[in-house]
Design an enzyme around this catalytic site. Structure first.
Site, PDB file in Angstrom:
ATOM      1  N   VAL A  76       0.832  -1.203   0.000  1.00  0.00           N
ATOM      2  CA  VAL A  76       0.000   0.000   0.000  1.00  0.00           C
ATOM      3  C   VAL A  76       0.871   1.259   0.000  1.00  0.00           C
ATOM      4  O   VAL A  76       0.676   2.167  -0.812  1.00  0.00           O
ATOM      5  CB  VAL A  76      -0.966   0.004   1.213  1.00  0.00           C
ATOM      6  N   LYS A 127      14.120  -2.083   2.844  1.00  0.00           N
ATOM      7  CA  LYS A 127      12.937  -2.050   1.966  1.00  0.00           C
ATOM      8  C   LYS A 127      12.643  -0.595   1.586  1.00  0.00           C
ATOM      9  O   LYS A 127      12.434  -0.268   0.412  1.00  0.00           O
ATOM     10  CB  LYS A 127      11.757  -2.679   2.709  1.00  0.00           C
ATOM     11  N   TYR A 153      12.094   8.699  11.880  1.00  0.00           N
ATOM     12  CA  TYR A 153      10.970   9.483  12.398  1.00  0.00           C
ATOM     13  C   TYR A 153      11.282  10.972  12.561  1.00  0.00           C
ATOM     14  O   TYR A 153      10.381  11.804  12.592  1.00  0.00           O
ATOM     15  CB  TYR A 153      10.471   8.882  13.713  1.00  0.00           C
ATOM     16  N   ALA A 175       0.471  -5.270  10.014  1.00  0.00           N
ATOM     17  CA  ALA A 175       0.180  -6.589   9.465  1.00  0.00           C
ATOM     18  C   ALA A 175      -0.950  -6.467   8.458  1.00  0.00           C
ATOM     19  O   ALA A 175      -1.809  -5.593   8.570  1.00  0.00           O
ATOM     20  CB  ALA A 175      -0.223  -7.521  10.592  1.00  0.00           C
ATOM     21  N   GLN A 190      -4.165  -8.263   5.985  1.00  0.00           N
ATOM     22  CA  GLN A 190      -5.246  -9.244   6.112  1.00  0.00           C
ATOM     23  C   GLN A 190      -4.829 -10.557   5.454  1.00  0.00           C
ATOM     24  O   GLN A 190      -4.463 -10.553   4.276  1.00  0.00           O
ATOM     25  CB  GLN A 190      -6.434  -8.725   5.309  1.00  0.00           C
ATOM     26  N   ARG A 197     -10.937  -7.535   8.546  1.00  0.00           N
ATOM     27  CA  ARG A 197     -10.102  -6.387   8.918  1.00  0.00           C
ATOM     28  C   ARG A 197     -10.072  -6.240  10.436  1.00  0.00           C
ATOM     29  O   ARG A 197      -9.080  -5.834  11.018  1.00  0.00           O
ATOM     30  CB  ARG A 197     -10.646  -5.121   8.268  1.00  0.00           C
ATOM     31  N   ASN A 234      -5.413  -1.274   8.380  1.00  0.00           N
ATOM     32  CA  ASN A 234      -6.668  -1.851   8.889  1.00  0.00           C
ATOM     33  C   ASN A 234      -6.528  -2.480  10.267  1.00  0.00           C
ATOM     34  O   ASN A 234      -5.464  -2.994  10.580  1.00  0.00           O
ATOM     35  CB  ASN A 234      -7.168  -2.920   7.917  1.00  0.00           C
ATOM     36  N   ASP A 238     -14.047   2.111  -0.804  1.00  0.00           N
ATOM     37  CA  ASP A 238     -15.342   1.443  -0.984  1.00  0.00           C
ATOM     38  C   ASP A 238     -16.273   2.330  -1.817  1.00  0.00           C
ATOM     39  O   ASP A 238     -17.000   1.839  -2.683  1.00  0.00           O
ATOM     40  CB  ASP A 238     -15.987   1.181   0.394  1.00  0.00           C
ATOM     41  N   THR A 239     -16.230   3.630  -1.545  1.00  0.00           N
ATOM     42  CA  THR A 239     -17.053   4.563  -2.314  1.00  0.00           C
ATOM     43  C   THR A 239     -16.615   4.573  -3.780  1.00  0.00           C
ATOM     44  O   THR A 239     -17.445   4.591  -4.692  1.00  0.00           O
ATOM     45  CB  THR A 239     -16.962   5.974  -1.670  1.00  0.00           C
ATOM     46  N   ARG A 298     -15.156   2.071  -5.334  1.00  0.00           N
ATOM     47  CA  ARG A 298     -15.591   0.785  -5.907  1.00  0.00           C
ATOM     48  C   ARG A 298     -17.077   0.841  -6.264  1.00  0.00           C
ATOM     49  O   ARG A 298     -17.502   0.356  -7.314  1.00  0.00           O
ATOM     50  CB  ARG A 298     -15.366  -0.345  -4.886  1.00  0.00           C
ATOM     51  N   HIS A 335     -15.059   0.689   7.424  1.00  0.00           N
ATOM     52  CA  HIS A 335     -14.394   0.171   6.224  1.00  0.00           C
ATOM     53  C   HIS A 335     -14.263  -1.330   6.477  1.00  0.00           C
ATOM     54  O   HIS A 335     -13.273  -1.790   7.024  1.00  0.00           O
ATOM     55  CB  HIS A 335     -13.030   0.835   6.035  1.00  0.00           C
ATOM     56  N   THR A 390      -4.601  -5.980  -1.693  1.00  0.00           N
ATOM     57  CA  THR A 390      -5.120  -4.907  -2.560  1.00  0.00           C
ATOM     58  C   THR A 390      -4.290  -3.660  -2.303  1.00  0.00           C
ATOM     59  O   THR A 390      -3.969  -3.373  -1.146  1.00  0.00           O
ATOM     60  CB  THR A 390      -6.607  -4.577  -2.266  1.00  0.00           C
TER      61      THR A 390
HETATM   62  P1  NAD Z   1       2.603  -5.078   3.657  1.00  0.00           P
HETATM   63  O1  NAD Z   1       2.834  -6.216   4.571  1.00  0.00           O
HETATM   64  O2  NAD Z   1       2.976  -5.191   2.226  1.00  0.00           O
HETATM   65  O3  NAD Z   1       3.356  -3.781   4.227  1.00  0.00           O
HETATM   66  C1  NAD Z   1       3.392  -3.413   5.561  1.00  0.00           C
HETATM   67  C2  NAD Z   1       4.682  -2.689   5.798  1.00  0.00           C
HETATM   68  O4  NAD Z   1       4.670  -2.192   7.128  1.00  0.00           O
HETATM   69  C3  NAD Z   1       5.917  -3.591   5.645  1.00  0.00           C
HETATM   70  O5  NAD Z   1       6.849  -2.989   4.760  1.00  0.00           O
HETATM   71  C4  NAD Z   1       6.474  -3.669   7.069  1.00  0.00           C
HETATM   72  O6  NAD Z   1       7.889  -3.777   7.119  1.00  0.00           O
HETATM   73  C5  NAD Z   1       5.984  -2.345   7.657  1.00  0.00           C
HETATM   74  N1  NAD Z   1       5.919  -2.321   9.102  1.00  0.00           N
HETATM   75  C6  NAD Z   1       5.453  -3.283   9.950  1.00  0.00           C
HETATM   76  N2  NAD Z   1       5.574  -2.863  11.219  1.00  0.00           N
HETATM   77  C7  NAD Z   1       6.123  -1.627  11.181  1.00  0.00           C
HETATM   78  C8  NAD Z   1       6.508  -0.698  12.173  1.00  0.00           C
HETATM   79  N3  NAD Z   1       6.332  -0.948  13.469  1.00  0.00           N
HETATM   80  N4  NAD Z   1       7.056   0.466  11.785  1.00  0.00           N
HETATM   81  C9  NAD Z   1       7.229   0.744  10.475  1.00  0.00           C
HETATM   82  N5  NAD Z   1       6.899  -0.111   9.483  1.00  0.00           N
HETATM   83  C10 NAD Z   1       6.350  -1.280   9.836  1.00  0.00           C
HETATM   84  O7  NAD Z   1       1.067  -4.709   3.812  1.00  0.00           O
HETATM   85  P2  NAD Z   1       0.185  -3.825   2.790  1.00  0.00           P
HETATM   86  O8  NAD Z   1      -0.436  -4.701   1.775  1.00  0.00           O
HETATM   87  O9  NAD Z   1       0.981  -2.651   2.354  1.00  0.00           O
HETATM   88  O10 NAD Z   1      -1.007  -3.358   3.758  1.00  0.00           O
HETATM   89  C11 NAD Z   1      -0.758  -2.426   4.789  1.00  0.00           C
HETATM   90  C12 NAD Z   1      -2.041  -2.125   5.543  1.00  0.00           C
HETATM   91  O11 NAD Z   1      -2.955  -1.436   4.685  1.00  0.00           O
HETATM   92  C13 NAD Z   1      -2.793  -3.391   6.019  1.00  0.00           C
HETATM   93  O12 NAD Z   1      -3.282  -3.160   7.316  1.00  0.00           O
HETATM   94  C14 NAD Z   1      -3.933  -3.505   5.032  1.00  0.00           C
HETATM   95  O13 NAD Z   1      -5.036  -4.216   5.568  1.00  0.00           O
HETATM   96  C15 NAD Z   1      -4.233  -2.039   4.806  1.00  0.00           C
HETATM   97  N6  NAD Z   1      -5.048  -1.737   3.636  1.00  0.00           N
HETATM   98  C16 NAD Z   1      -5.957  -0.741   3.788  1.00  0.00           C
HETATM   99  C17 NAD Z   1      -6.807  -0.392   2.747  1.00  0.00           C
HETATM  100  C18 NAD Z   1      -7.815   0.693   2.962  1.00  0.00           C
HETATM  101  O14 NAD Z   1      -8.747   0.879   2.157  1.00  0.00           O
HETATM  102  N7  NAD Z   1      -7.716   1.450   4.043  1.00  0.00           N
HETATM  103  C19 NAD Z   1      -6.700  -1.062   1.522  1.00  0.00           C
HETATM  104  C20 NAD Z   1      -5.733  -2.050   1.384  1.00  0.00           C
HETATM  105  C21 NAD Z   1      -4.918  -2.398   2.453  1.00  0.00           C
END
Ligand code: NAD
Length: 317
Positions: A19, A45, A70, A85, A87, A93, A125, A153-154, A156, A180, A234
């Site tokens: 994301v 990364k 930071y 983390a 899903q 979620r 999430n 969602d909106t 979509r 959400h 996603t």
């Molecule tokens: P991902 O696992 O690819 O990426 C997560 C990243 O967070 C990793 O690079 C990891 O190293 C990092 N991370 C973990 N702990 C950390 C910390 N303490 N400090 C800094 N970085 C840290 O996951 P993703 O696919 O990118 O999804 C990320 C989040 O976004 C998930 O919770 C997912 O459910 C959410 N998401 C939200 C929506 C939305 O509509 N809001 C849509 C899709 C995904």
């Protein structure tokens, strides 16, 4: 030589996974910030993503992109949190709540210790509950802690309606509100195609119970599950949604977007973060738009709020 001192627009992304990096890529494409800093617990990364993005710079608008820590949040306009983390297949979620609430307490504390004076945008999430955690831990006013809420969602919903009726999605006005997640709801009573109410446009008397409309909403609500089953996660849609929100804030647009924000009596709901249409500008959430929803929509929204309320208890315990 005169170098103009234009206002810097700086965004820090915490979490450069699917994301975070999709959002970064979309930001680079749309050229709306001057400085982008990538923070991740996995510094390599973040560095790899920064290098990859920088190599596309000759094809995009000039901006500074780097990996960092930071301390970079000190003068950032926006800190966007996409860390945590993800899903797993079959996981809701809300199942993620305890895992990610813990991670958030550390992240938000680190950001605030930098002397951050900007706006938080949360996408991780469960986004509604984690936005609330961010509010509590940061101590910032509620307008400066915004969740991505039902922005995706909106989108979509508008897309699927536009496909069904073969009308440009930009002319389909519709909202998904609430969590959400599984308890979200469509505001059928306010769907309009170019200003014409859906019931009149589509000649449907009972829109809420129409089989086609029910199927469209189910596909919206379950979209993440379907995509995760197929490709594991996603990220493009939310990446673009976060850019839309970033632009609304940094360009002081006063745009209406369905974000997660703290309700304090609106829709008869108190002390819950959930997705509703709101006017967003450089100060954050300027105003919540209170739609005149019907009784069935109100009941569903109340239910969504009580589910989130229970989850909040879990996150704060
Ligand atoms: P991902 O696992 O690819 O990426 C997560 C990243 O967070 C990793 O690079 C990891 O190293 C990092 N991370 C973990 N702990 C950390 C910390 N303490 N400090 C800094 N970085 C840290 O996951 P993703 O696919 O990118 O999804 C990320 C989040 O976004 C998930 O919770 C997912 O459910 C959410 N998401 C939200 C929506 C939305 O509509 N809001 C849509 C899709 C995904």
């Amino acid at each position: 030589m005169i170098i103009s001192q234009s206002k810097s627009r700086k965004v820090v992304i915490v979490g450069t996974g699917f994301v975070g990096s999709s959002y970064a890529y979309a930001l680079l494409n749309q050229g709306i910030v001057n400085e982008l800093v990538l923070v991740d617990v996995n510094l390599d990364k973040a560095k790899g993503e920064a290098a990859d993005l920088n190599h596309g710079m000759p094809f995009a608008s000039p901006m500074k992109i780097r990996a960092g820590g930071y301390e970079e949040c000190n003068n950032a306009d926006l800190v966007v949190i996409t860390a945590g983390a993800n899903q797993a297949p079959g996981e809701s979620r809300l199942d993620l709540v305890s895992k990610n609430a813990k991670i958030f307490k550390t992240i938000v504390t680190n950001v605030m210790e930098s002397g951050f004076k900007g706006i938080f945008v949360v996408a991780t999430n469960p986004v509604d509950v984690l936005s609330h955690v961010t509010l509590e831990v940061s101590g910032l006013p509620k307008e400066r802690v915004i969740g991505s809420g039902t922005i995706l969602d909106t989108a979509r919903f508008r897309y699927l309606l536009s496909e069904h009726f073969q009308v440009d999605s930009r002319n389909v006005h519709a909202y998904i509100i609430g969590e959400h997640g599984d308890s979200e709801l469509p505001v059928w009573s306010h769907v309009q195609i170019g200003g014409v109410p859906l019931s009149r446009y589509a000649k449907i008397n009972d829109v809420e119970n129409d089989e086609d409309m029910k199927r469209i909403f189910e596909n919206v609500r379950d979209a993440a599950y379907h995509i995760i089953e197929r490709k594991g996660a996603t990220y493009y849609g939310i990446g673009l949604g976060l850019v839309r929100l970033t632009k609304a804030i940094l360009h002081n647009e006063n745009s209406i977007v369905t974000v997660s924000t703290l309700l304090e009596g609106e829709y008869g709901i108190n002390d819950v973060y959930l997705g509703v249409p709101a006017i967003v500008n450089e100060y954050g959430v300027r105003e919540i738009l209170e739609l005149q929803i019907n009784e069935s929509e109100q009941q569903k929204l109340q239910k969504s709020a009580s589910i989130l309320n229970e989850m909040k208890e879990k996150a704060f315990s």
